[in-house]
Design a protein around this motif. Structure first.
Motif, PDB file in Angstrom:
ATOM      1  N   LEU A 168    -134.316  -7.552 -17.253  1.00  0.00           N
ATOM      2  CA  LEU A 168    -134.323  -8.144 -15.668  1.00  0.00           C
ATOM      3  C   LEU A 168    -132.906  -9.022 -15.917  1.00  0.00           C
ATOM      4  N   LEU A 169    -132.717  -9.725 -16.893  1.00  0.00           N
ATOM      5  CA  LEU A 169    -131.511 -10.544 -16.707  1.00  0.00           C
ATOM      6  C   LEU A 169    -130.137  -9.724 -17.066  1.00  0.00           C
ATOM      7  N   TRP A 170    -130.260  -8.690 -18.135  1.00  0.00           N
ATOM      8  CA  TRP A 170    -128.808  -8.517 -18.464  1.00  0.00           C
ATOM      9  C   TRP A 170    -128.646  -6.763 -18.183  1.00  0.00           C
TER      10      TRP A 170
ATOM     11  N   THR B 193    -128.499  -1.642 -13.948  1.00  0.00           N
ATOM     12  CA  THR B 193    -128.743  -2.625 -12.852  1.00  0.00           C
ATOM     13  C   THR B 193    -129.377  -3.797 -13.622  1.00  0.00           C
ATOM     14  N   GLY B 194    -129.213  -5.127 -13.089  1.00  0.00           N
ATOM     15  CA  GLY B 194    -129.916  -6.270 -13.410  1.00  0.00           C
ATOM     16  C   GLY B 194    -129.501  -7.443 -12.742  1.00  0.00           C
ATOM     17  N   ILE B 195    -130.337  -8.409 -13.043  1.00  0.00           N
ATOM     18  CA  ILE B 195    -129.991  -9.737 -11.973  1.00  0.00           C
ATOM     19  C   ILE B 195    -128.511 -10.199 -12.491  1.00  0.00           C
TER      20      ILE B 195
ATOM     21  N   ALA C 154    -141.828  -7.566 -11.608  1.00  0.00           N
ATOM     22  CA  ALA C 154    -140.621  -8.145 -10.665  1.00  0.00           C
ATOM     23  C   ALA C 154    -140.452  -7.152  -9.672  1.00  0.00           C
ATOM     24  N   LEU C 155    -139.647  -7.613  -8.557  1.00  0.00           N
ATOM     25  CA  LEU C 155    -139.205  -6.607  -7.559  1.00  0.00           C
ATOM     26  C   LEU C 155    -138.342  -5.539  -8.325  1.00  0.00           C
ATOM     27  N   ASN C 156    -138.377  -4.342  -7.616  1.00  0.00           N
ATOM     28  CA  ASN C 156    -137.741  -3.578  -8.125  1.00  0.00           C
ATOM     29  C   ASN C 156    -136.457  -3.317  -7.460  1.00  0.00           C
TER      30      ASN C 156
ATOM     31  N   ALA D 202    -138.447   9.601  -7.886  1.00  0.00           N
ATOM     32  CA  ALA D 202    -138.037   8.825  -8.960  1.00  0.00           C
ATOM     33  C   ALA D 202    -139.634   8.156  -9.280  1.00  0.00           C
ATOM     34  N   LYS D 203    -140.489   8.510  -8.395  1.00  0.00           N
ATOM     35  CA  LYS D 203    -141.841   7.853  -8.191  1.00  0.00           C
ATOM     36  C   LYS D 203    -141.825   6.153  -8.647  1.00  0.00           C
ATOM     37  N   ALA D 204    -141.001   5.724  -7.533  1.00  0.00           N
ATOM     38  CA  ALA D 204    -140.673   4.433  -7.365  1.00  0.00           C
ATOM     39  C   ALA D 204    -141.444   3.521  -6.955  1.00  0.00           C
ATOM     40  N   SER D 205    -141.822   2.235  -7.199  1.00  0.00           N
ATOM     41  CA  SER D 205    -142.652   1.417  -6.440  1.00  0.00           C
ATOM     42  C   SER D 205    -141.717   0.294  -5.833  1.00  0.00           C
TER      43      SER D 205
END
Length: 435
Positions: free
Chosen positions: A176-178, A195-197, A136-138, A163-166
Motif C-alpha cells: 500500500l505504501l510503496w 500503484t501505491g499511496i 484498504a480502499l482499492n 478483473a474481479k475488482a472490489s
C-alpha cells in the motif's frame, strides 16, 4: 502510479551553524557582532559553516505511517453503509539520510539542488511488520471513475468485472505504501501498471529547488526563488494561490518574530502554506518559539477568502463550503486526491462525521515547528498530513452503485518528526546563555 511524491519537508538541523555562536558570544559582545557573525557564517556558500551542514541533515528524521483498516467493506459496497475504520500503526521509516544532490551555485545569489528521497524501515520503532495486512480502499478501482470520462464508465465497469475488482482490497503495508502491480491497470494497458499511496519513492525527488544563499541579504537566506525552474506554480490559475512563498520549513531567516507568520512551500500539497506563533517552549533547555498550522490555512473560502482559488470542484465540496480538505488533483495527474490534517482535524463536520473511527485530536494531529528565534533553525518538528481519496455514486459502475454521496475516504496519515540531537542541543545551550 497513484500518489507520487507525497513527502514531507526536510529538517535543517545545521550543526555547523551553531558553532558560530559558541562561547557566549551572543549576549556579551552585542547585537552588531551577532548580526555580523550571522551575515558571514549563515550564508549558503562553500566555506561557511552553514553550507557544510545544509548539504545533509545532521539529526535523524523519521516518518511514521498509520493506515486505515476498513472493518465493514461489504456493507459499504453492497448496502451503502457508513464506513467504519481503525488506524493501524505506526510503521516507521528513517528518511532524509541522503545528502542534497545536483548542487549548483548561480549568479543571482541562489543555489539550486535536489533532495533525493529514501525510506528505510525501522522494525524496532514500528507496531508491526511491513507484511502486516490491511483492508484498504482499492486505489485504482476507486480512482478510475474520476480519471476517465463519464461516457466510458460502462467500459470501466466491464474491466472491473473482468478483473474481479472490489471497492476494497487486502494488501500488505509495504504494498500500500510503496507500490504493487495492479490487475486493473494491467488489464486496461496503462503505461505504468504499478500503484501505491507513495509510489514511486526511493530514488526519486520532487524536483529542483533554487533558494537564496543570503550573501546579498541574510534576510533572504533559504527562501525559495524557484521550484522546477519556475517563479510561480501553474496548478491553480490564480496569481495568489500560485505564489511560491517562504522556505522549505527546515530553517528560516534569522531573528524570527513571534508576531509574524512563517511561510513555507510544500510540493506534496502543491501550494505554499503558513504557520502562526502559538507559544514559547523549552526544548532540551533551549527557548524556542512554537509555530502551528492553524485552522484558517485549510479553511473553506467562506471562512478564509484567500483560499477561494484552491477549490476546483464546487459540486463535490458543497459549493466550496467544506473546510479542512484540499483537493490536489490539479497537480497529481487528475487523481481524486484530497489532503487534510490527520483524522480530518479542523475539517467540516460533514466530513468528520461521515466515517466512524475518525477521532481528531489537536495534540496528536496538528502540525508544528519549534524554531530557535535567533538563528531561525527548526529544532523540532511534527509535520502531519493525511491522504484521502474521493469517490462518488455511479449508476454505471457496479461497485459504486450503492454509494449515496461523495466520500472523502482516508487511506493513511503520516507524521514526519525530528528533534535536535543532544550534542547540538548542548552547543545551543552553551552559546545562548550567559556564563
Amino acid at each position: 502510479m497513484f500518489c507520487n511524491k507525497i513527502v514531507f519537508l526536510s529538517i535543517g538541523f545545521a550543526i555547523g551553524l551553531v558553532l558560530m555562536i559558541i562561547g557566549g558570544i551572543l549576549i556579551p559582545i552585542g547585537d552588531k557582532i551577532i548580526q555580523d557573525t550571522i551575515n558571514k557564517e549563515g550564508v549558503l556558500e562553500e566555506g561557511t559553516l552553514a553550507y557544510e551542514n545544509w548539504i545533509q541533515t545532521g539529526s535523524p528524521v523519521y516518518r511514521q505511517f498509520w493506515l486505515f483498516n476498513v472493518k465493514n467493506p461489504s456493507e459499504i459496497m453492497n448496502h451503502g453503509a457508513k464506513p467504519v475504520v481503525e488506524q493501524k500503526g505506526p510503521y516507521t521509516y528513517r528518511v532524509r539520510q541522503l545528502p542534497k544532490d545536483n548542487i549548483t551555485i548561480n549568479d543571482n545569489h541562489t543555489i539550486s539542488y535536489q533532495q533525493p528521497y529514501s525510506a528505510v524501515f525501522q522494525p524496532n520503532m514500528s507496531a508491526g511488520s511491513e507484511e502486516d495486512r490491511i483492508i484498504a480502499l482499492n486505489l485504482a478501482a476507486a480512482a478510475l471513475q474520476s480519471l476517465l470520462p463519464e461516457q466510458i464508465h460502462g467500459f470501466i465497469n466491464m474491466f472491473l468485472k473482468k478483473a474481479k475488482a472490489s471497492l476494497f482490497q487486502n494488501r500488505t503495508v509495504a504494498e500500500l505504501l510503496w507500490g504493487y502491480e495492479d490487475p486493473i491497470l494491467k488489464l486496461v494497458h496503462f503505461k505504468d501498471t504499478m500503484t501505491g499511496i507513495f509510489y514511486p519513492y526511493n530514488g526519486t525527488s520532487d524536483g529542483i529547488y533554487n533558494v537564496y544563499t543570503g550573501k546579498d541579504d541574510i534576510r533572504k537566506v533559504a527562501i525559495i526563488d524557484r521550484w522546477m525552474n519556475k517563479k510561480k506554480l501553474t496548478f491553480w490559475n490564480d496569481s495568489y494561490c500560485d505564489m511560491i512563498n517562504g522556505t522549505d520549513a527546515s530553517s528560516f531567516p534569522p531573528f524570527v518574530h513571534d508576531k509574524k507568520k512563517l511561510y513555507f512551500f510544500s510540493s506534496d500539497i502543491c501550494r505554499s502554506i503558513f504557520a502562526e506563533y502559538e507559544q514559547k517552549q523549552i526544548l532540551k533547555n533551549i527557548p524556542v518559539h512554537r509555530f502551528v498550522v492553524p485552522p484558517q490555512a485549510l479553511a473553506s473560502s467562506v471562512e478564509n477568502p484567500d483560499n477561494h482559488c484552491y477549490c476546483k470542484d464546487m459540486s463535490v465540496s458543497e459549493n466550496c463550503t467544506f473546510g479542512g480538505i484540499l483537493g490536489i488533483s490539479v497537480c497529481k495527474e487528475s487523481k481524486p486526491i484530497y489532503i487534510s490534517l490527520p483524522h480530518f482535524l479542523y475539517a467540516s463536520d460533514q466530513i468528520v462525521n461521515a466515517i466512524d473511527g475518525i477521532n481528531p485530536n489537536k495534540e496528536e494531529h496538528q502540525t508544528f515547528l519549534d524554531v530557535e528565534p535567533v538563528t531561525g533553525f527548526t529544532l523540532r518538528v511534527a509535520k502531519r498530513i493525511q491522504i484521502n481519496l474521493m469517490f462518488k455514486p455511479s449508476n454505471q459502475i457496479n461497485i459504486l452503485k450503492n454509494i449515496t454521496k461523495p466520500t472523502y475516504f482516508p487511506l493513511a496519515w503520516l507524521n514526519e518528526t525530528g528533534t535536535v540531537d543532544d550534542e547540538t542541543a548542548g552547543m545551543f545551550r552553551n552559546s545562548l546563555s550567559v556564563e
